[in-house]
Design a protein around this motif. Structure first.
Motif, PDB file in Angstrom:
ATOM      1  N   MET A  63       0.849  -1.183   0.000  1.00 46.50           N
ATOM      2  CA  MET A  63       0.000   0.000   0.000  1.00 46.50           C
ATOM      3  C   MET A  63       0.887   1.235   0.000  1.00 46.50           C
ATOM      4  SD  MET A  63      -3.217  -0.397  -0.320  1.00 46.50           S
ATOM      5  CE  MET A  63      -3.585   1.300   0.064  1.00 46.50           C
ATOM      6  N   GLY A  64       0.237   2.396  -0.007  1.00 41.51           N
ATOM      7  CA  GLY A  64       0.987   3.650  -0.078  1.00 41.51           C
ATOM      8  C   GLY A  64       1.297   4.237   1.289  1.00 41.51           C
ATOM      9  N   GLY A  65       1.701   5.513   1.283  1.00 38.23           N
ATOM     10  CA  GLY A  65       1.964   6.244   2.521  1.00 38.23           C
ATOM     11  C   GLY A  65       3.439   6.523   2.742  1.00 38.23           C
ATOM     12  N   THR A  67       5.149   5.913   5.400  1.00 37.31           N
ATOM     13  CA  THR A  67       5.812   4.804   6.101  1.00 37.31           C
ATOM     14  C   THR A  67       6.297   3.754   5.103  1.00 37.31           C
ATOM     15  OG1 THR A  67       4.267   5.184   7.911  1.00 37.31           O
ATOM     16  CG2 THR A  67       5.548   3.145   7.994  1.00 37.31           C
ATOM     17  N   LEU A  93      -5.690   6.613  -4.363  1.00 31.60           N
ATOM     18  CA  LEU A  93      -6.474   7.038  -3.202  1.00 31.60           C
ATOM     19  C   LEU A  93      -6.277   8.528  -2.924  1.00 31.60           C
ATOM     20  CD1 LEU A  93      -5.827   4.007  -0.799  1.00 31.60           C
ATOM     21  CD2 LEU A  93      -8.050   4.704  -1.667  1.00 31.60           C
ATOM     22  N   GLU A  95      -3.365  10.272  -3.165  1.00 29.94           N
ATOM     23  CA  GLU A  95      -2.076  10.606  -2.558  1.00 29.94           C
ATOM     24  C   GLU A  95      -1.141  11.231  -3.606  1.00 29.94           C
ATOM     25  OE1 GLU A  95      -1.784  10.288   0.555  1.00 29.94           O
ATOM     26  OE2 GLU A  95      -2.297   8.304   1.323  1.00 29.94           O
ATOM     27  N   ILE A  99       4.146   8.862  -2.764  1.00 27.01           N
ATOM     28  CA  ILE A  99       3.688   7.932  -1.725  1.00 27.01           C
ATOM     29  C   ILE A  99       2.510   7.081  -2.185  1.00 27.01           C
ATOM     30  CG2 ILE A  99       4.607   9.319   0.171  1.00 27.01           C
ATOM     31  CD1 ILE A  99       1.736  10.280   0.733  1.00 27.01           C
ATOM     32  N   GLY A 155       0.232   0.399   5.587  1.00 26.08           N
ATOM     33  CA  GLY A 155       0.307   1.338   6.692  1.00 26.08           C
ATOM     34  C   GLY A 155      -1.049   1.522   7.337  1.00 26.08           C
ATOM     35  N   ILE A 156      -1.064   2.199   8.457  1.00 26.36           N
ATOM     36  CA  ILE A 156      -2.312   2.545   9.146  1.00 26.36           C
ATOM     37  C   ILE A 156      -2.228   4.035   9.434  1.00 26.36           C
ATOM     38  CG2 ILE A 156      -3.753   2.193  11.214  1.00 26.36           C
ATOM     39  CD1 ILE A 156      -2.258  -0.567  11.525  1.00 26.36           C
ATOM     40  N   GLY A 157      -3.305   4.768   9.118  1.00 25.64           N
ATOM     41  CA  GLY A 157      -3.267   6.205   9.336  1.00 25.64           C
ATOM     42  C   GLY A 157      -4.304   6.667  10.343  1.00 25.64           C
ATOM     43  N   ARG A 165      -5.119  14.861   4.236  1.00 26.04           N
ATOM     44  CA  ARG A 165      -4.020  14.681   3.291  1.00 26.04           C
ATOM     45  C   ARG A 165      -4.535  14.336   1.902  1.00 26.04           C
ATOM     46  NH1 ARG A 165       0.424  10.395   4.859  1.00 26.04           N
ATOM     47  NH2 ARG A 165      -0.489   8.912   3.411  1.00 26.04           N
ATOM     48  N   ARG A 166      -5.625  13.614   1.833  1.00 24.79           N
ATOM     49  CA  ARG A 166      -6.170  13.240   0.531  1.00 24.79           C
ATOM     50  C   ARG A 166      -7.065  14.331  -0.036  1.00 24.79           C
ATOM     51  NH1 ARG A 166      -6.953   6.964   2.142  1.00 24.79           N
ATOM     52  NH2 ARG A 166      -4.725   6.489   2.105  1.00 24.79           N
ATOM     53  N   GLU A 184      -7.542   4.666   9.498  1.00 25.56           N
ATOM     54  CA  GLU A 184      -7.686   4.432   8.066  1.00 25.56           C
ATOM     55  C   GLU A 184      -6.642   3.422   7.635  1.00 25.56           C
ATOM     56  OE1 GLU A 184      -6.774   4.695   3.864  1.00 25.56           O
ATOM     57  OE2 GLU A 184      -5.457   5.057   5.560  1.00 25.56           O
ATOM     58  N   PHE A 186      -5.981   0.889   3.860  1.00 23.49           N
ATOM     59  CA  PHE A 186      -6.471   0.396   2.562  1.00 23.49           C
ATOM     60  C   PHE A 186      -7.608   1.261   1.991  1.00 23.49           C
ATOM     61  CE2 PHE A 186      -5.004  -3.522   4.714  1.00 23.49           C
ATOM     62  CZ  PHE A 186      -4.169  -4.059   3.738  1.00 23.49           C
ATOM     63  N   LYS A 224      -0.325   7.767  16.398  1.00 24.18           N
ATOM     64  CA  LYS A 224      -1.109   6.728  15.729  1.00 24.18           C
ATOM     65  C   LYS A 224      -1.609   5.636  16.676  1.00 24.18           C
ATOM     66  CE  LYS A 224       0.606   6.891  10.966  1.00 24.18           C
ATOM     67  NZ  LYS A 224       1.157   6.058   9.894  1.00 24.18           N
TER      68      LYS A 224
HETATM   69  C1  BG6 Z   1      -1.884   5.219   2.800  1.00 24.38           C
HETATM   70  C2  BG6 Z   1      -2.405   3.837   2.850  1.00 24.38           C
HETATM   71  O1  BG6 Z   1      -1.318   5.469   1.595  1.00 24.38           O
HETATM   72  O2  BG6 Z   1      -1.006   5.412   3.876  1.00 24.38           O
HETATM   73  C3  BG6 Z   1      -3.137   3.684   4.108  1.00 24.38           C
HETATM   74  O3  BG6 Z   1      -3.296   3.629   1.793  1.00 24.38           O
HETATM   75  C4  BG6 Z   1      -2.354   4.115   5.321  1.00 24.38           C
HETATM   76  O4  BG6 Z   1      -3.554   2.360   4.201  1.00 24.38           O
HETATM   77  C5  BG6 Z   1      -1.625   5.404   5.111  1.00 24.38           C
HETATM   78  O5  BG6 Z   1      -3.239   4.286   6.369  1.00 24.38           O
HETATM   79  C6  BG6 Z   1      -0.583   5.720   6.175  1.00 24.38           C
HETATM   80  O6  BG6 Z   1       0.207   6.807   5.767  1.00 24.38           O
HETATM   81  P1  BG6 Z   1       1.560   7.233   6.452  1.00 24.38           P
HETATM   82  O7  BG6 Z   1       2.066   8.365   5.635  1.00 24.38           O
HETATM   83  O8  BG6 Z   1       1.195   7.653   7.832  1.00 24.38           O
HETATM   84  O9  BG6 Z   1       2.453   6.065   6.431  1.00 24.38           O
END
Ligand code: BG6
Length: 254
Positions: A63-65, A67, A93, A95, A99, A155-157, A165-166, A184, A186, A224
């Motif tokens: 997934m993105g983010g 992290t 999504l 972003e 990321i 990741g988990i946001g 952010r979106r 959040e 996925f 988080k």
């Molecule tokens: C998003 C993922 O891109 O990053 C999410 O789709 C996740 O699943 C989020 O919650 C976490 O972002 P970051 O920047 O805090 O790692």
């Protein structure tokens, strides 16, 4: 002293695994909210994990983010990645490109020498566009590959942070707070009980398709703690990679 610290982190991980119902929790030193190097420690931990589970031919979904972007930068060539393919778990999504899951998947492949596939889908699809897009043969092919993934890294946001952010509209942000969204992952939003309260429409891996996959969740930072706790109530992962600050804050909450 180093030894004492490592034992302390291991103990934190074991306590957290028990509390969250996650098979294994790896806790690294620090607080990723304030120290950038902590996300790189996540990367090292994740690469070690992959080395012990990945088999030739596996599809690895990411997934993105920020992290996961930092995790990708810690990947390196290794025999275990021969014949594997990285794919983005879900489509756009909202972003920034750096990321997005597609970018991160390509970066993982470049560093490890694995193959990769991209999933090009526009954001904010209407229901009709969504329905016809998933029937396109090229999209269907990559979706099949994504569904077959053996490993998923995500990741988990924090819900509010992710909505902002979106670039989500005020209406949406208000709706999320009315529904008491905390976490959040996925593209799904969860309340404190771990119930899904909202879902962003995009194609790719759905939450109910995680069964049988090795799911590695990577998230840390004191900010988080509530989000990690909420998401793990929804579905405890196989492995959680987190940091000391988040681990302590979660254990303080329960
Ligand atoms: C998003 C993922 O891109 O990053 C999410 O789709 C996740 O699943 C989020 O919650 C976490 O972002 P970051 O920047 O805090 O790692």
């Amino acid at each position: 002293e180093m030894m004492v610290e490592l034992l302390g982190l291991r103990k934190l991980g074991d306590d957290l695994a028990q509390t969250l119902g996650v098979s294994r929790v790896i806790v690294v030193a620090g607080d990723s909210d304030t120290e950038d190097w902590v996300k790189h420690s996540f990367g090292k931990a994740c690469v070690n994990e992959l080395k012990s589970i990945v088999k030739a031919g596996d599809v690895l979904a990411v997934m993105g983010g920020t992290t996961l972007a930092a995790v990708a930068r810690m990947m390196s060539r290794d025999d275990v990645f021969a014949g594997t393919t990285f794919v983005p778990a879900r489509g756009g999504l909202g972003e920034k490109v750096e990321i997005q899951a597609s970018t991160i998947s390509a970066e993982c492949a470049r560093r490890t020498g694995a193959a990769y596939r991209l999933l090009h889908v526009p954001e904010h699809l209407s229901a009709e566009a969504h329905e016809s897009l998933v029937l396109e043969p090229s999209v269907r092919d990559i979706l099949q590959l994504i569904t077959s993934a053996a490993v998923v890294m995500h990741g988990i946001g924090d819900a509010t942070h992710m909505a902002q952010r979106r670039g989500s509209l005020d209406i949406f942000t208000n709706e999320l707070s009315r529904k008491q969204a905390i976490a959040e992952a996925f593209g799904y939003f969860f309340n404190a009980e771990g119930q899904i309260v909202h879902k962003q429409r995009t194609i790719g891996l759905q939450l109910d398709e995680l069964q049988g996959k090795h799911v590695i969740s990577i998230a840390g930072g004191q900010s988080k703690a509530a989000a990690i706790l909420a998401y793990m109530k929804h579905r405890p992962s196989d492995v959680l990679i987190t940091d000391e600050a988040a681990a302590k804050a979660i254990l303080d909450r329960v």
